[in-house]
Design a protein around this motif. Sequence first.
Motif, PDB file in Angstrom:
ATOM      1  N   LEU A   1      68.114  38.352  35.836  1.00 30.21           N
ATOM      2  CA  LEU A   1      67.436  38.463  34.684  1.00 30.21           C
ATOM      3  C   LEU A   1      67.830  39.816  34.077  1.00 30.21           C
ATOM      4  N   GLY A   2      67.913  39.678  32.566  1.00 28.11           N
ATOM      5  CA  GLY A   2      67.890  40.808  31.895  1.00 28.11           C
ATOM      6  C   GLY A   2      66.473  41.183  31.273  1.00 28.11           C
ATOM      7  N   TYR A   3      66.209  42.445  30.957  1.00 21.87           N
ATOM      8  CA  TYR A   3      64.966  42.686  30.659  1.00 21.87           C
ATOM      9  C   TYR A   3      64.704  42.075  29.106  1.00 21.87           C
ATOM     10  N   TRP A   4      65.670  41.704  28.303  1.00 21.19           N
ATOM     11  CA  TRP A   4      65.608  40.898  27.039  1.00 21.19           C
ATOM     12  C   TRP A   4      65.087  39.439  27.204  1.00 21.19           C
ATOM     13  N   ILE A   5      64.785  38.975  28.593  1.00 22.11           N
ATOM     14  CA  ILE A   5      64.304  37.700  28.608  1.00 22.11           C
ATOM     15  C   ILE A   5      62.692  37.665  28.058  1.00 22.11           C
ATOM     16  N   VAL A   6      62.293  38.758  28.278  1.00 15.53           N
ATOM     17  CA  VAL A   6      61.012  39.247  27.558  1.00 15.53           C
ATOM     18  C   VAL A   6      61.202  40.022  26.291  1.00 15.53           C
ATOM     19  N   GLU A   7      61.503  39.127  25.221  1.00 18.98           N
ATOM     20  CA  GLU A   7      61.880  39.390  24.035  1.00 18.98           C
ATOM     21  C   GLU A   7      61.322  40.477  23.261  1.00 18.98           C
ATOM     22  N   PRO A   8      59.904  40.717  23.241  1.00 14.13           N
ATOM     23  CA  PRO A   8      59.231  41.666  22.756  1.00 14.13           C
ATOM     24  C   PRO A   8      59.593  43.109  23.228  1.00 14.13           C
ATOM     25  N   LEU A   9      60.213  43.143  24.205  1.00 14.82           N
ATOM     26  CA  LEU A   9      60.768  44.603  24.878  1.00 14.82           C
ATOM     27  C   LEU A   9      61.937  44.953  24.113  1.00 14.82           C
ATOM     28  N   VAL A  10      62.465  44.320  23.256  1.00 16.63           N
ATOM     29  CA  VAL A  10      63.960  44.608  22.799  1.00 16.63           C
ATOM     30  C   VAL A  10      63.621  45.156  21.311  1.00 16.63           C
TER      31      VAL A  10
ATOM     32  N   PRO B   1      70.674  37.886  22.891  1.00 19.41           N
ATOM     33  CA  PRO B   1      70.219  36.311  22.330  1.00 19.41           C
ATOM     34  C   PRO B   1      68.721  36.332  22.816  1.00 19.41           C
ATOM     35  N   ARG B   2      68.194  35.431  22.064  1.00 17.63           N
ATOM     36  CA  ARG B   2      66.828  35.036  22.220  1.00 17.63           C
ATOM     37  C   ARG B   2      66.735  33.493  22.871  1.00 17.63           C
ATOM     38  N   GLY B   3      65.667  33.221  23.560  1.00 16.52           N
ATOM     39  CA  GLY B   3      65.438  31.894  23.899  1.00 16.52           C
ATOM     40  C   GLY B   3      65.782  31.740  25.395  1.00 16.52           C
ATOM     41  N   GLY B   4      66.088  32.677  26.099  1.00 14.66           N
ATOM     42  CA  GLY B   4      66.407  32.682  27.520  1.00 14.66           C
ATOM     43  C   GLY B   4      65.053  32.167  28.468  1.00 14.66           C
ATOM     44  N   ILE B   5      64.016  32.638  28.014  1.00 15.90           N
ATOM     45  CA  ILE B   5      62.805  32.350  29.058  1.00 15.90           C
ATOM     46  C   ILE B   5      62.551  31.080  29.131  1.00 15.90           C
ATOM     47  N   LYS B   6      62.495  30.191  27.797  1.00 17.74           N
ATOM     48  CA  LYS B   6      62.428  28.781  27.901  1.00 17.74           C
ATOM     49  C   LYS B   6      63.573  28.042  29.056  1.00 17.74           C
ATOM     50  N   GLN B   7      64.850  28.745  29.039  1.00 16.39           N
ATOM     51  CA  GLN B   7      65.558  28.133  29.761  1.00 16.39           C
ATOM     52  C   GLN B   7      65.389  28.447  31.455  1.00 16.39           C
ATOM     53  N   LEU B   8      64.802  29.803  31.601  1.00 20.43           N
ATOM     54  CA  LEU B   8      64.373  30.074  32.884  1.00 20.43           C
ATOM     55  C   LEU B   8      63.267  29.285  33.220  1.00 20.43           C
ATOM     56  N   GLN B   9      62.328  28.838  32.408  1.00 19.03           N
ATOM     57  CA  GLN B   9      61.210  28.086  32.749  1.00 19.03           C
ATOM     58  C   GLN B   9      61.830  26.702  33.113  1.00 19.03           C
ATOM     59  N   ARG B  10      62.789  26.287  32.427  1.00 23.54           N
ATOM     60  CA  ARG B  10      63.517  24.918  32.686  1.00 23.54           C
ATOM     61  C   ARG B  10      64.051  24.861  34.127  1.00 23.54           C
ATOM     62  N   GLY B  11      64.770  26.030  34.496  1.00 22.82           N
ATOM     63  CA  GLY B  11      65.361  26.058  35.879  1.00 22.82           C
ATOM     64  C   GLY B  11      64.541  26.185  36.874  1.00 22.82           C
ATOM     65  N   VAL B  12      63.441  26.918  36.764  1.00 27.47           N
ATOM     66  CA  VAL B  12      62.513  27.280  37.967  1.00 27.47           C
ATOM     67  C   VAL B  12      62.073  26.085  38.264  1.00 27.47           C
ATOM     68  N   GLN B  13      61.627  25.225  37.294  1.00 22.38           N
ATOM     69  CA  GLN B  13      60.890  23.906  37.597  1.00 22.38           C
ATOM     70  C   GLN B  13      61.872  22.843  38.151  1.00 22.38           C
ATOM     71  N   GLN B  14      63.179  22.719  37.912  1.00 23.23           N
ATOM     72  CA  GLN B  14      63.895  21.917  38.494  1.00 23.23           C
ATOM     73  C   GLN B  14      64.313  22.319  39.794  1.00 23.23           C
ATOM     74  N   LEU B  15      64.271  23.631  40.072  1.00 23.10           N
ATOM     75  CA  LEU B  15      64.563  24.163  41.567  1.00 23.10           C
ATOM     76  C   LEU B  15      63.262  23.762  42.435  1.00 23.10           C
ATOM     77  N   GLN B  16      62.133  24.058  41.673  1.00 29.26           N
ATOM     78  CA  GLN B  16      60.840  23.768  42.413  1.00 29.26           C
ATOM     79  C   GLN B  16      60.923  22.246  42.868  1.00 29.26           C
ATOM     80  N   ASP B  17      61.127  21.506  42.053  1.00 32.39           N
ATOM     81  CA  ASP B  17      61.226  20.066  42.221  1.00 32.39           C
ATOM     82  C   ASP B  17      62.115  19.576  43.576  1.00 32.39           C
TER      83      ASP B  17
END
Length: 476
Positions: free
Chosen positions: A108-117, A125-141
């Motif tokens: 992960l890059g620090y920019w996934i927490v967008e207010p830090l940029v 780019p913006r929006g990666g954290i929603k993709q992270l949430q999607r991916g960890v849920q799929q992995l959890q399942d």
Amino acid sequence: MQHLVALLTSFALFTAAAAVASPPSKIYGVNLGSWLVLEAWMLPQEWLDMGGTSSSCCAGCISDEWSFAQAYPNTVDEIFDTHWSTWFTEDHVQQLQADGINAVRIPLGYWIVEPLVNRSSEYYPRGGIKQLQRGVQQLQDAGIVVILDHHALPGVQTANQQFTGHCTSDVEFYTPYNYHRALVWTAVMTALSHLDPAFGNVFAIEAVNEPIMDANQTPGYGEFQINFVQTVRAVELILGIPVPDVTLPFSLGTSNTTAAFMKVAAANSTSLPAIFNPNVTAALAEAGPILLQVAAELASPSVLDFTSTQAPVFSSKTPLWTNFMDVNWQYDNPPNPANAAIGPQGYDNHLYYNYGGVADPNPDAYMYSICNLQRVQADAALGDTPLWFGEWGLPTQFDATDEFLYMWADAQKMAYTEGAGWIFWNFNVEKSTLAGNLSRQWSYLDGVNYGFLTKDPAAYHNASVCDPYYYNTTSA
């Protein structure tokens, strides 16, 4: 302040909490490289199609996320969202599950927490954290646990590397300002891991991927290690999660995460445990309002609210594992991350032979080296245990035959499972004319398909592969 209060009260109480995962007894994992931190060398054709230039250049070209966002400010978010959605998918999760993978490390890059940029001078780019949430849920399942790896740090931690998100010789991570931003990131990701149910399979957060190896060039890194651990534990203590030998001396009087962070950050330092040093409280103060924005972006009100410190759901939870590159990653009197540990902590080492400096470039030298590897023992002697090998692969400095790659895979797995296990780089690599034969030795999924890597990751083609290569310890 009125706006902050309005935001605090705009979310209904939501007491469901993510359950922190435990690491497997032996880690058999892969990295999700080039997903949320893109490295163009692993997908050269896609990178050109996206609008990048040569995947092998560094400065003065469109070679990384920074230069891409700078070149395409109006379309970067849409283009990267397409990449994120297609580079790692549910089909990949199912393949990894079928191949016996039990853990993934997500760069992960620090920019996934967008207010830090700093948007006026930093480009991502913006929006990666929603993709992270999607991916960890799929992995959890799928029953796969996760390490959140801070792979690309604010200010850049290592020169001239695509994996930092900004391929530049200007390294500025090792400064108070960027150490602070990394601690804010840590506080946010710790809170997410405990509060957002999608992150319930996260068991560890890694502080810094591959810092500069010369400790003389990383001033303040030892203090940062201490502050990193204390930030993780401070967040957990606020949430009511037991932390070894530390308690909060007063009631928070709120179940709102942001309000709790800000209350602790504003408290008299003499009334707080020692882990709440000024660096930690400053990170909490900035992370609290950021959590409001993250919760809104993720549509996850659970990020904002936790049950009281007496609630069984939190008092029975376990802390996350803190994770560092091992002390032997650096030289010239490096700080030992073992000295920073509070609660569970793991250590990471990366080993690639294809870049040179490990063994002579021939099959016998590689086998003698890996079969007699002493990194697990050397780390343990300094307190850096358990150790897992968070990056490794099959690439070599010579034209490896299929026969050698069967041996090479077995021998590396055997060496790395002397510790806590291994995490292959990478889960997948582009297959294209431009990429050539890259995936043969860099892609775990292709390695299994070729047969170099066994379908059962705990198995070997030849469990005696190292027998001819062990040194005679009485004479060597």
